[in-house]
Design an enzyme around this catalytic site. Structure first.
Site, PDB file in Angstrom:
ATOM      1  N   ASP A 166      -2.643  -0.872  -1.019  1.00 37.35           N
ATOM      2  CA  ASP A 166      -2.616  -1.934  -0.018  1.00 37.35           C
ATOM      3  C   ASP A 166      -3.911  -1.990   0.795  1.00 37.35           C
ATOM      4  O   ASP A 166      -3.886  -1.930   2.014  1.00 37.35           O
ATOM      5  CB  ASP A 166      -1.403  -1.674   0.899  1.00 37.35           C
ATOM      6  CG  ASP A 166      -1.227  -2.744   1.952  1.00 37.35           C
ATOM      7  OD1 ASP A 166      -1.436  -3.927   1.644  1.00 37.35           O
ATOM      8  OD2 ASP A 166      -0.893  -2.385   3.109  1.00 37.35           O
ATOM      9  N   GLU A 420       1.455   8.690  -1.466  1.00 39.01           N
ATOM     10  CA  GLU A 420       2.624   7.990  -1.985  1.00 39.01           C
ATOM     11  C   GLU A 420       2.693   7.901  -3.508  1.00 39.01           C
ATOM     12  O   GLU A 420       2.902   6.815  -4.066  1.00 39.01           O
ATOM     13  CB  GLU A 420       2.716   6.589  -1.371  1.00 39.01           C
ATOM     14  CG  GLU A 420       2.900   6.610   0.120  1.00 39.01           C
ATOM     15  CD  GLU A 420       3.312   5.257   0.699  1.00 39.01           C
ATOM     16  OE1 GLU A 420       3.160   4.230   0.007  1.00 39.01           O
ATOM     17  OE2 GLU A 420       3.815   5.228   1.843  1.00 39.01           O
ATOM     18  N   TYR A 476       8.948   3.558   7.285  1.00 38.87           N
ATOM     19  CA  TYR A 476       8.926   2.222   7.896  1.00 38.87           C
ATOM     20  C   TYR A 476      10.322   1.711   8.217  1.00 38.87           C
ATOM     21  O   TYR A 476      10.594   0.528   8.066  1.00 38.87           O
ATOM     22  CB  TYR A 476       8.168   1.262   6.958  1.00 38.87           C
ATOM     23  CG  TYR A 476       6.686   1.592   6.897  1.00 38.87           C
ATOM     24  CD1 TYR A 476       5.808   1.070   7.831  1.00 38.87           C
ATOM     25  CD2 TYR A 476       6.181   2.461   5.933  1.00 38.87           C
ATOM     26  CE1 TYR A 476       4.459   1.375   7.808  1.00 38.87           C
ATOM     27  CE2 TYR A 476       4.829   2.780   5.902  1.00 38.87           C
ATOM     28  CZ  TYR A 476       3.967   2.237   6.846  1.00 38.87           C
ATOM     29  OH  TYR A 476       2.628   2.558   6.820  1.00 38.87           O
ATOM     30  N   GLU A 512       2.662   8.102   8.440  1.00 34.94           N
ATOM     31  CA  GLU A 512       2.568   6.646   8.620  1.00 34.94           C
ATOM     32  C   GLU A 512       3.857   6.141   9.234  1.00 34.94           C
ATOM     33  O   GLU A 512       4.950   6.532   8.808  1.00 34.94           O
ATOM     34  CB  GLU A 512       2.358   5.913   7.279  1.00 34.94           C
ATOM     35  CG  GLU A 512       0.979   6.044   6.691  1.00 34.94           C
ATOM     36  CD  GLU A 512       0.781   5.203   5.421  1.00 34.94           C
ATOM     37  OE1 GLU A 512       1.472   4.178   5.259  1.00 34.94           O
ATOM     38  OE2 GLU A 512      -0.058   5.597   4.601  1.00 34.94           O
TER      39      GLU A 512
END
Ligand code: BDP
Length: 606
Positions: A166, A420, A476, A512
Site C-alpha cells: 500500500d 504482514e 485496524y 500499526e
C-alpha cells in the site's frame, strides 16, 4: 572483496565527492536501451534530479506510471592525484535494481532498492579527465522480488505494475551518489557490540581491513577528547564512567580506527558508537536494563515531488515533529531508510525498529484484482514453489545487507524481517523458520527479531509467531472492521485478541493502528474520515492497549499521509497520517502529544 558497507566519510586518508545534482535522463519506453547500447551514452535526453523519484516530476502520466527501465547519465571528473587510491562510485540506493557503466564498461549491478552499492573505477576511468557514467534503473516486481508485486502486460506491450503493498512504487536514484577515494589498504568493515558493567561501558569489536598492517583504535568523547585506546583487529575496550546512549538523550562516542605502519597513518575511519544494551525479558523489552515503552509511528520516506528521494529538509522537519509530539521511536516501514535518517536517529536518540523491504508477501491484493477482472483463481502466496526457492534467497540477501549496513547504529533495537506476510498459511511456517534461523546468525548484538502480524492471521491462526521474540501487531479494529457505529465493540474485540497474544508471555507492540482522515473534514457527531472520528478511534485503541499488561508500545499508522497506487480505497493516497503530507498537524496529533507526554519512556507498565 565486495561492497564495503561503511558510510563514506572524508578523513585524512579518504576523499568523498558528492556527484548528485541534475543528470541526463531517458525513459526506455520501448525497452530497447539494453539491446541498442545506451550504456555508451544517451541521446535525446531530458533532465532529472538526483536524488529523487522520477515519478512526480513530469506532467506525463506515462512517465509517472512507467514500468521497466529508465536511464541516467552524468560526467565525472577524476583527479590525477587519485591514481594511488582505490576509486569507487557509490550509490545510496537505486529502486529496485540497477546496472552501472563507466565509459561503457560495467562496473557494478545491484538487486534491491534500498541498499548502498559501489563499483570500483580504477581500471575503467581516465585520471585527470571527465568520464561518462550511465546507469539503468529498473522497477519491475514479481513474486520473487523483495518487495513483491506483479505486472500485467496489455496487447500493445504496455505494462502496468500492481504492487502487493500500500504505497506508491516510487523509483529511481533515491539517495546520493558519491565518488569515494580510499587508500589501497583500508578499513573494510567494523562490528561493535556494547555492554554496561556497573558504571563502565564495554565495546567488543571486530575490524576487517584489506591488508595486514597494524590497527589502532582511539575512543573519543563528544568533546573529541581521547578517553580510551586499543589495538588489534579484534578485542574489547572499557570506558570508565561511561555516558550511555539513551532514548531521547543520546551520547555518541567516536570509535576511530587507524591502520598504521610505524608513524604513518595508512587509513583513518571514524565510526559513531553509542553504548547501550537491549534485551527481551519475559514480557518486557529492556533498554539499558529498564522496561521501555515505545511511543511513535510507522513512517514512510515520502513527500511531494521528491517521492521517496532523500530530502534533508523533510528529514529534519520529521525529527522536529517527532520531538514535538513526544514520540520516542519509529519503525522504518516498509524498507530500510536512508543512511542519513539512521545517523540522525543515533544523534537524536530516536529508537528504531529497522525493517527489511519484505512487504507484499500476501496474495489478497492479487486475489482482489483477480476477482475484479474475473481472471485467475484464489492463490496463497506461500503455496508458490518459487517463493521457497527464489523469493527466500532474495529475502535472505535483503536481511544480510540490512544488517551489514545498520548493525552498528545504537538507535536500532529490533529487526523487523517482514511486514504482514500471509502467516495464516501452513506453508509460511517452514519459510519463516529458515528466515529467522538465518537472521539470528547475523547479529552479534543479538537484538530481538520480529515481523508484523496482520489482521487475517489473528491469535490462534498465525503459524509463525513462535519464531519472533516480540509480537508486532498491525490492527485496524474500528477502521477496516467494526468501523463507525461499531467502534465501541471494536475496542472490546481488540482487547480479547490481545489477551490471546498475552498468553504467549511475549511482549507486544502495536506496530500499526490508524484510521484514514481527510484533514479539515469536521463532523459532529463524528463519521469515518472526519478528524473527530480519527480521535475517537485513537482513544478506543489506547484503552485497549492500556488494558493489556504485555503491550509495551504503540506506533500509530502513519506519521504522515503518503502516496499510494490509485484505487477506490485511497483518496490521492493513504490518509491515516497524524500529520498531512506537507507535515502539518491534524487534530489527532494534539491528542497523541497529550497522551505521549503523559507516558514515561520507562516503566509505564510496572
Ligand atoms: C497495513 C500495511 C500498511 C498499510 C496499512 C493501511 O502494513 O502498509 O498502509 O495497512 O491499510 O496492512 O493503511
Amino acid at each position: 572483496m565486495k561492497n564495503s558497507f561503511l558510510y563514506p566519510v572524508d578523513t585524512c586518508t579518504r576523499r568523498v565527492v558528492d556527484i548528485s545534482g541534475i543528470w541526463k535522463f531517458k525513459v526506455d519506453k520501448n525497452n530497447e536501451g539494453r539491446a541498442k547500447g545506451w550504456k555508451d551514452g544517451l541521446v535525446d535526453t531530458t533532465l532529472m534530479a538526483v536524488p529523487s523519484s522520477y515519478n512526480d516530476i513530469f506532467t506525463d502520466k506515462d512517465i509517472r506510471e512507467h514500468v521497466g527501465d529508465v536511464w541516467y547519465e552524468t560526467e565525472v571528473f577524476i583527479p590525477v592525484e587519485w591514481k594511488n587510491f582505490n576509486v569507487d562510485i557509490r550509490f545510496g540506493s537505486a529502486t529496485h535494481r540497477a546496472v552501472v557503466w563507466v565509459n561503457g564498461i560495467e562496473v557494478v549491478s545491484h538487486e534491491g532498492g534500498y541498499m548502498p552499492f559501489s563499483g570500483r573505477l580504477n581500471d575503467v576511468v581516465k585520471f585527470g579527465e571527465k568520464n561518462k557514467v550511465v546507469v539503468v534503473v529498473n522497477n519491475e516486481l514479481d513474486y520473487t522480488t523483495i518487495p513483491c508485486g506483479t505486472i500485467k502486460t496489455y496487447e500493445d506491450g504496455k505494462k502496468i505494475l500492481f504492487p502487493f503493498f500500500d504505497f506508491f512504487n516510487y523509483s529511481g536514484l533515491h539517495r546520493q551518489v558519491k565518488l569515494v577515494a580510499l587508500p589501497k589498504e583500508s578499513v573494510y568493515d567494523i562490528t561493535v557490540k556494547t555492554d554496561i558493567k556497573g558504571k563502565d561501558g564495554v565495546i567488543d569489536y571486530e575490524i576487517i581491513t584489506t591488508g595486514n598492517s597494524d590497527v589502532i583504535i582511539d575512543i573519543l568523547d563528544e568533546d573529541e577528547k581521547v578517553v580510551e585506546t586499543g589495538n588489534g583487529k579484534k578485542g574489547s575496550i572499557t570506558i570508565n564512567d561511561v555516558n550511555l546512549w539513551k532514548p531521547g538523550n543520546a551520547y555518541l562516542y567516536t570509535f576511530n580506527v587507524k591502520i598504521v605502519n610505524g608513524d604513518t597513518v595508512i587509513d583513518d575511519y571514524p565510526l559513531p558508537v553509542g553504548i547501550r544494551t537491549v534485551e527481551v525479558k519475559e514480557n518486557r523489552i529492556l533498554i539499558n536494563g529498564e522496561p521501555f515503552y515505545f511511543k511513535g509511528f510507522g513512517k514512510h520516506e515520502d513527500c511531494e515531488y521528491h517521492g521517496r528521494g532523500y530530502n534533508p529538509v523533510v528529514n529534519l522537519r520529521d525529527f522536529e515533529l517527532l520531538n514535538w509530539i513526544g514520540a520516542n521511536s519509529v519503525r522504518t516501514a516498509h524498507y530500510p531508510y536512508a543512511e542519513e535518517f539512521m545517523q540522525m536517529a543515533d544523534r537524536k536518540g530516536l529508537v528504531v525498529i529497522d525493517e527489511t523491504p519484505a512487504v507484499g508477501m500476501f496474495d489478497m491484493l492479487n486475489n482482489f484484482i483477480a476477482a475484479g477482472t474475473g481472471a485467475g483463481k484464489k492463490t496463497g502466496f506461500f503455496d508458490r514453489k518459487e517463493v521457497h526457492t527464489k523469493t527466500i534467497v532474495n529475502h535472505k540477501d535483503a536481511i544480510r545487507e540490512l544488517l551489514l549496513r545498520d548493525k552498528n547504529h545504537p538507535c536500532v533495537v529490533m529487526w523487523c524481517l517482514a511486514n504482514e506476510p500471509d502467516t495464516s498459511q501452513d506453508a509460511s511456517a517452514p519459510y519463516f523458520k529458515q528466515i529467522f534461523e538465518y537472521a539470528k546468525t547475523l547479529d552479534i548484538q543479538n537484538r530481538p527479531m520480529t515481523f508484523t502480524n496482520f489482521l487475517m492471521a489473528p491469535f490462534g491462526k498465525c503459524k509463525v509467531h513462535e519464531y519472533a521474540d516480540v509480537i508486532l501487531l498491525n490492527r485496524y479494529y474500528g477502521w477496516y472492521m467494526q468501523g463507525g457505529p461499531e467502534l465501541p465493540y471494536a475496542k472490546e474485540i481488540f482487547k480479547k485478541e490481545l489477551q490471546g497474544w498475552a498468553s504467549t508471555g511475549k511482549p507486544i507492540i502495536i506496530s500499526e493502528y490508524g484510521a484514514d482522515t481527510m484533514s479539515g473534514v469536521h463532523k459532529l457527531p463524528s463519521v469515518m474520515w472526519s478528524e473527530e472520528y480519527q480521535q475517537e478511534y485513537l482513544n478506543a485503541q489506547h484503552e485497549a492497549f492500556d488494558s493489556c499488561d504485555n503491550v509495551v508500545g504503540e506506533q500509530m499508522w502513519n506519521f504522515a499521509d503518503f502516496q499510494t497506487t490509485e484505487g477506490i480505497m485511497r483518496v490521492n493516497g493513504n490518509k491515516k497520517g497524524a500529520f498531512t503530507r506537507t507535515r502539518q498537524p491534524k487534530g489527532a496529533a494534539y491528542l497523541l502529544k497529550e497522551r505521549w507526554n503523559n507516558i514515561p519512556d520507562y516503566n509505564y507498565k510496572k
